[in-house]
Design an enzyme around this catalytic site. Structure first.
Site, short mmCIF file in Angstrom:
data_model
loop_
_atom_site.label_atom_id
_atom_site.label_comp_id
_atom_site.label_asym_id
_atom_site.label_seq_id
_atom_site.Cartn_x
_atom_site.Cartn_y
_atom_site.Cartn_z
N GLU A 206 11.88 -8.61 44.21
CA GLU A 206 12.70 -7.99 43.26
C GLU A 206 14.08 -8.76 43.23
OE1 GLU A 206 11.91 -3.21 43.12
OE2 GLU A 206 12.75 -3.88 45.03
N GLU B 6 4.52 -2.01 47.44
CA GLU B 6 5.09 -0.83 47.89
C GLU B 6 3.99 0.38 47.67
OE1 GLU B 6 8.76 -3.17 47.14
OE2 GLU B 6 6.86 -3.07 46.45
#
Length: 224
Positions: free
Chosen positions: A78, A98
């Site tokens: 990210e 995740e």
């Protein structure tokens, strides 16, 4: 994350700097935030600090460049994806794993589709699949993929070119042509954060996923 935020704030105030290069020390860019920081008693602080860094990178007037080798996962991916230019080795490992912890990546949920398209973003987020740097470049997640031995030279070449240009013009061109509207990004990330804290962290599966990872066992999902 606190040190990075402080460094970015100091750099923002320096008119002699027009380019920021982010890279990892050693063999990896970043494997992301520690899994232990995803527990219910720590996740609020972690999201606040990490998303503070992300918002600073998105808002900075400097041109941001990520140099990626090795693992670039979760929060690390990210961080890299919100940079203006991203150079990666062909063998680097990109992914947002995740979901395997019973969680999701808020920044990727907010902005990844603008980079790679809705269907590719959904696949990466919902399956947690890892891709190499070559595929990351092909789908638009990165600017360019090069062999490991050529990464430093590719980054240096890009930075040299940028440093020949007007810092004022670069800042305004970046403001005018960003990949996504910064106001919508900020609203979207705020919503993703709220869902994460108010809904996801109240599920049994989120706690089970983190516990299972730390205990090195397969999670037992209940759907609750």
């Amino acid at each position: 994350m606190g040190e990075l935020a402080q460094s970015l704030a100091e750099i923002e105030a320096r008119p002699d700097i027009s380019v920021i290069v982010l890279n990892g020390e050693g063999k990896a860019f970043s494997a992301g935030v520690a899994v232990a920081a995803h527990t219910s008693d720590r996740v609020d602080e972690m999201l606040t600090k990490f998303h503070g860094v992300i918002r600073t990178l998105v808002a900075t007037k400097k041109v941001t460049v990520a140099a990626v080798r090795g693992h670039c996962l979760g929060g690390g991916a990210e961080l890299a994806m919100v940079c203006d230019l991203v150079y990666t080795t062909e063998s680097a490992q990109w992914g947002f794993p995740e979901i395997k912890l019973g969680c999701y990546p808020p920044v990727a949920c907010t902005a990844l589709a603008a980079l790679v398209g809705q269907k590719r973003a959904a696949e990466l987020i919902l399956t947690g699949r890892t891709i190499d740097g070559k595929e990351a470049a092909q789908i638009g997640l990165t600017t360019r993929a090069v062999p490991e031995s050529e990464l430093a030279a590719a980054v240096d070449e890009g930075v040299r070119h940028l440093r020949k240009l007007s810092p004022a013009a670069l800042a305004l061109a970046k403001k005018a042509s960003y990949a996504w509207d910064s106001m919508h990004f900020d609203k979207g990330l705020a919503r993703a954060e709220k869902i994460y804290v108010d809904e996801l962290m109240k599920t049994a599966d989120a706690h089970e996923g983190v516990r299972a990872f730390m205990e090195q066992r397969e999670p037992k999902w209940t759907g609750n």
